[in-house]
Enzyme design. Sequence first.
Site, PDB file in Angstrom:
ATOM      1  CG  HIS A 270      -6.357  -0.824  -0.433  1.00 30.24           C
ATOM      2  ND1 HIS A 270      -7.098  -0.420   0.655  1.00 30.24           N
ATOM      3  CD2 HIS A 270      -5.679  -1.925  -0.026  1.00 30.24           C
ATOM      4  CE1 HIS A 270      -6.884  -1.260   1.663  1.00 30.24           C
ATOM      5  NE2 HIS A 270      -6.019  -2.175   1.279  1.00 30.24           N
ATOM      6  CD  GLU A 271      -3.790  -4.249  -2.325  1.00 29.40           C
ATOM      7  OE1 GLU A 271      -2.780  -4.444  -1.610  1.00 29.40           O
ATOM      8  OE2 GLU A 271      -4.949  -4.552  -1.956  1.00 29.40           O
ATOM      9  CG  HIS A 274      -1.103  -2.380   1.697  1.00 30.92           C
ATOM     10  ND1 HIS A 274      -1.059  -2.354   3.081  1.00 30.92           N
ATOM     11  CD2 HIS A 274      -2.384  -2.714   1.378  1.00 30.92           C
ATOM     12  CE1 HIS A 274      -2.270  -2.658   3.553  1.00 30.92           C
ATOM     13  NE2 HIS A 274      -3.085  -2.872   2.554  1.00 30.92           N
ATOM     14  CD  GLU A 300      -6.286  -2.242   5.189  1.00 36.86           C
ATOM     15  OE1 GLU A 300      -5.307  -2.931   4.825  1.00 36.86           O
ATOM     16  OE2 GLU A 300      -7.325  -2.151   4.513  1.00 36.86           O
TER      17      GLU A 300
HETATM   18 MG    MG Z   1      -5.134  -3.761   2.673  1.00 45.18          MG
END
Ligand code: MG
Length: 504
Positions: A270-271, A274, A300
């Site tokens: 997830h990160e 980003h 996101e």
């Molecule tokens: Mg996030």
Amino acid sequence: MNQDIFQDETIKEILKRYRVIWALGHASSIMGWDSETYMPKKGYEDRAVASSELTTLSKKLLTDDEMVRLVEKAMDKYDSLNDFEKGVVRVLERSIRIYTKLPDDLIRKIAETREKARVHWGEAKMKDDFSIFKPYLEEIVELSIKVAEYLGNGGNPYDALLDIFEEGLTYRDASKYLNTVTSELKKIFDKVLEEGYFPQKHKLELERYKVEAMEEVNKKVLEIVGYPWDRARLDVSLHPFTMAAGLDDVRITTRYEEYDFRRTLYSVLHEFGHALYDLQVDRRFKYTPIEGGASLGVHESQSRFWENIVGRSREFVEIIKPLLDEKLGYTKGYDVEELYKYFNMVRPSLIRVDADELTYDFHILIRLEIENALINRRLSVDEAPQVWNEMMEKYLGVKPYKDSEGILQDIHWSIGMIGYFPTYSLGNILASQILEAFRKEHRTDVTTYIENRDFETIKRFLRDRIHRYGGMYEPKKLIQMATGEELNPSHYIRHLREKFIGGM
Ligand code: MG
């Protein structure tokens, strides 16, 4: 260096002044990262003073007469500017407008209340006692209503708060997206539970791992997708996050709970999503206001893309299985399909951050409705926990018996972030829309590229369609440019339908 794209004299002057603001932001980012990772516990008081001074100074520089004059001057000749320059002016005008419309004493009051509210929220959550947090939440709601009055344009006051976090987002749109999505997800979800192919529980959840072993897994996984260690880091913090201090210093964190390894694994992916966004912004945007991403929602979408679309695909599980077998050992007894099921378990849960792909957006819908009702004074803070619990039962069939597993679970409201939650769902929706745009361009599914370990093609696509533009376009325009249409939940619904019930 970046001057070739910024030709206008006023813009050049603005950017010269902006470098100091950028430098303060750089320092604040590193300080923020440090306080979540390595700062000694008692350093927090000094850190709070230092960072609030830097923030104040930065606001002062942004809203000082000369800066405002230059931005106004640039606004006057907006049509003659190129797209990069327009981006700079748009971003600055927007922040100046938000800052200058809010009176100083209101900003100060919010900062003070936030500090107190956060502490009392923590205590209320720990003791499972909403009454401890209640007066502070009431204050936060009142202050947010004031903010909305100062920023708003007479419509739904909640829109003004949504716009702070996602430029141009309104309650009407957010509610339309979320209601469309959740009513379809409900059908898929019911079918999945009925069929039982994707389990609600898995033995692997209970298996314990050694932190060092899992750290190696996470690092290797980052190497597989291509994480540039000379421009990026991986560290440990209580809550996973990404910090970008600049285009060549991006840091992500994860946490190690020592069981249920998919939690740390997927937080890393997830990160990474980003981080990749920040790492792939056009380098000519360095030290400018458009160095960051377009919005929280667009950001996101990138994290969800890597976490769910890439990371939770069978093809990706296939790639990482040998690594898991080597480092964790206990996965050896499970084949790829079984691991795939473990990574894609579906069960109604009380806690948003634990929610799977099919239930996540219900958690957001509940928060959206409660926020809107609070800001429009159709609901009192007193009644909110009850409403929360009822909505959970109505949507997901599970009811919190403790407020710590209900209204007290998230930190957001305690730090004044009312209007933030919907950006998570925008990210979910947009991730699938981008997947569809990828399919159109490459005439095959992204999984073909995952299977071939060709992450470069995927990254290049995301860079060319989204990342390189940084913050130069407003999110709605960027989405249109990147995918050829406005935000459209149907791709998301179709994707989940195909994945979980084979398109039925
Ligand atoms: Mg996030």
